[in-house]
Structure formats: structure tokens, C-alpha cells
Write an enzyme that holds these catalytic residues in place. Sequence first.
Site, short mmCIF file in Angstrom:
data_model
loop_
_atom_site.label_atom_id
_atom_site.label_comp_id
_atom_site.label_asym_id
_atom_site.label_seq_id
_atom_site.Cartn_x
_atom_site.Cartn_y
_atom_site.Cartn_z
CD GLN A 31 -1.43 -1.31 3.51
OE1 GLN A 31 -2.25 -1.30 3.07
NE2 GLN A 31 -0.51 -1.84 4.56
CG HIS A 62 -5.65 2.10 19.12
ND1 HIS A 62 -5.02 3.16 18.87
CD2 HIS A 62 -5.61 1.20 18.23
CE1 HIS A 62 -4.60 3.21 17.45
NE2 HIS A 62 -4.97 1.72 17.23
CG ASP A 86 -1.65 1.74 14.04
OD1 ASP A 86 -1.84 1.60 15.51
OD2 ASP A 86 -2.50 1.42 13.45
N GLY A 138 -2.85 -12.32 7.83
CA GLY A 138 -3.68 -12.78 8.92
C GLY A 138 -4.41 -14.11 8.63
CG ASP A 155 -6.31 -2.14 14.73
OD1 ASP A 155 -7.04 -1.41 13.92
OD2 ASP A 155 -5.38 -1.58 15.30
CB SER A 156 -8.73 -5.34 9.41
OG SER A 156 -9.88 -5.01 9.45
CB THR A 157 -6.90 -1.41 6.03
OG1 THR A 157 -6.74 -3.15 5.54
CG2 THR A 157 -5.59 -0.87 6.30
CG ASP A 158 -11.74 1.17 5.57
OD1 ASP A 158 -11.98 0.89 6.51
OD2 ASP A 158 -11.56 2.12 4.87
N PRO A 162 -5.62 -5.51 0.71
CG PRO A 162 -3.55 -4.87 1.78
CD PRO A 162 -4.51 -4.63 0.77
N1 SAM Z 1 -7.30 1.59 12.91
C1 SAM Z 1 -7.31 1.28 11.51
C2 SAM Z 1 -8.52 1.84 10.60
O1 SAM Z 1 -9.68 1.02 11.31
O2 SAM Z 1 -8.56 2.12 9.66
C3 SAM Z 1 -6.78 0.29 11.10
C4 SAM Z 1 -5.07 0.46 11.40
S1 SAM Z 1 -4.04 -0.50 11.12
C5 SAM Z 1 -2.85 0.46 10.31
C6 SAM Z 1 -4.37 -1.64 9.76
C7 SAM Z 1 -3.41 -2.76 9.46
O3 SAM Z 1 -4.08 -3.93 8.90
C8 SAM Z 1 -2.29 -2.31 8.27
O4 SAM Z 1 -1.06 -2.14 9.09
C9 SAM Z 1 -2.37 -3.26 7.28
O5 SAM Z 1 -1.07 -3.58 6.81
C10 SAM Z 1 -3.03 -4.69 8.25
N2 SAM Z 1 -3.50 -5.44 7.20
C11 SAM Z 1 -4.47 -5.31 6.21
N3 SAM Z 1 -4.64 -6.52 5.59
C12 SAM Z 1 -3.91 -7.72 6.20
C13 SAM Z 1 -4.10 -9.05 6.41
N4 SAM Z 1 -4.66 -9.66 5.28
N5 SAM Z 1 -3.20 -9.67 7.34
C14 SAM Z 1 -2.65 -8.94 8.05
N6 SAM Z 1 -2.56 -7.67 8.18
C15 SAM Z 1 -3.42 -6.79 7.36
#
Ligand code: SAM
Length: 276
Positions: A31, A62, A86, A138, A155-158, A162
Site C-alpha cells: 500500500q 484503540h 501502527d 492474518g 485491527d484491519s484496514t477497510d 489486503p
Molecule cells: N485503525 C485502522 C482503521 O480502522 O482504519 C486500522 C489500522 S492498522 C494500520 C491496519 C493494518 O491492517 C495495516 O497495518 C495493514 O497492513 C494491516 N492488514 C491489512 N490486511 C491484512 C491482512 N490480510 N493480514 C494482516 N494484516 C493486514
Amino acid sequence: MELWFTEEWIPGLKLSVQVKSLVHKTKTKFQELAVYDTEALGRILVLDDVIQTTEVDEHIYHECLVHVPLLAHPNPEEVLIVGGGDGGSLREVLKHRTVKRATLVDIDEGVIEASKKFLPQWNTGFSDPRARVVIANGLDFVAEAKEEYDVVIVDSTDPIGPGEALFREEFYRSIKGALRPGGIMAAQTENPIFMPDIVKMVFGRISSVFPVAKLYTGPMPTYPGGFWSYTCATLGPDPSEPARDAGGIAFRYYSPEIHRRAFVLAPEVAKDLSAR
Ligand code: SAM
């Protein structure tokens, strides 16, 4: 000249924040990552043009995501965080003295490296001897785990890019298998006002897998709609009631009253979930 960062929340609605300086920008394997210092929100982390976390309100997100499941559990010792590169969730998990090991699995090493260098408010947990960091998807990591964790936090992205894998039913099934008896999962599950279909779909998947699943909500000023949902699912216990005392943790947002109140849903949101 004024510089602004703008995120499109939904078609026709944007959030703009004035930028003081660009701290870091890179393209990781997965990303586009940027860290800005801003006038109104302090330091912010942005992935693929979406604000992930800001200095002014990250504690709300958090604390809601972490302390609700950890305090609904009578003795969380082994905790898994999926995503959360993060470091904010890891920092909060490690505030619990019961926790013997906190494993953080993020697909993107670039996010963790950026946090270690540029996000001092978030990154304090990485140096804790109880923290273990794994770089992996994950989805695959959890599929291998069998009855290992008391609490799993997503605690994932949208659910695009990924992060999409972390909203699949097969992922929730694997989490169920990765939990020890009495285990609890909590995941961030988007905004019920602007994205009711996503919330309904994700809640439907989680509640088809777990015997107990409850949505809870809280304010989140810098996420779309300023309001966020989380889903807590368990192998039995009711997560809407704290199971123990927090043992002296100094919270900024969480309290036992807020824990209980977070599970009280607006009739429209509750109706939407039961209509799935
Ligand atoms: N609090 C934030 C939000 O709701 O927008 C999410 C924060 S955290 C930065 C999200 C993390 O999920 C990122 O670091 C990203 O790399 C990770 N991520 C995304 N897809 C993933 C996957 N399939 N497996 C593990 N981590 C993943």
C-alpha cells in the site's frame, strides 16, 4: 501556500485537514503509506489515501477495540492482534498485567517500520518483551492456530485491498478455532450510518460462526461519519459486561460504564442487524 490532505468518506462527502508537513511517504509492498503532521489532528498515518489513525483520537478507537474484549475476559494471557501495524492496539493490550504474550500479525512490514520511526505515541509496545511480531497474512496465520489465544483482536484496514481477507467468513471460522475455551474476539466493523450494508454483512458472517456476537459502537471523529462499530464475539461469555477490574490502568476514554453503554444500540441499527 496552504496544503490540505483530503479523504473521500463517501461519494459527495470529504474530510480535509490542513497539513503542516509531510513526515514520510513511501510505497510498501502492499500500500501507499504517508505520515503527515497536521494542524488539527497532530500526526496522522494514511494508507492508500485513507486515514488510519490520528494523534488526537486514536486513543478512543484503540481503547474501544482492545479494552472491551480484554476486560470481558476473566484472565486474558495470550492475545493475538491481526493487523494493527501502527502499534496502538499492541500498546493497549500490554497495559493488562494478565497478558503474558501479545502476538501482532501484520501483512505489511512497512507499516511497522514506519511506526517504529515516526509514530512515537503508538509504537511503545514493540520493545516490550511480551510482544511478538509476525509478518504474514492474518488469514493464513490464524488458519494454522488451534486453541491458542484467549482474545483475538482484528485491527484491519477497510474491506478492500489486503484488508478484504479479514472480513471473510472463513477467517472468522479460523479465529473461532484459534480461541481457547471461553475465548473472545473483537473486530472493527465500520460505520453503521454510512455503510449499513457492510456492517450488516460483516455482523451476519460473525454471528453465523460464533454462539454469541454483539455489536458495540463509539465515537471516532476522524473515521467516516465520526462514529464507529466493533463486533465482539465469544465462545460463551456475555461481552457486554466487564468480567474484572482493570487493575489500575489509566484510561483516557474507556470506563466500565462506557463498556456497558457501548452495547446499547440505536433501534435502527439493532433492527438492521436482526433483519439480516
Ligand atoms: N485503525 C485502522 C482503521 O480502522 O482504519 C486500522 C489500522 S492498522 C494500520 C491496519 C493494518 O491492517 C495495516 O497495518 C495493514 O497492513 C494491516 N492488514 C491489512 N490486511 C491484512 C491482512 N490480510 N493480514 C494482516 N494484516 C493486514
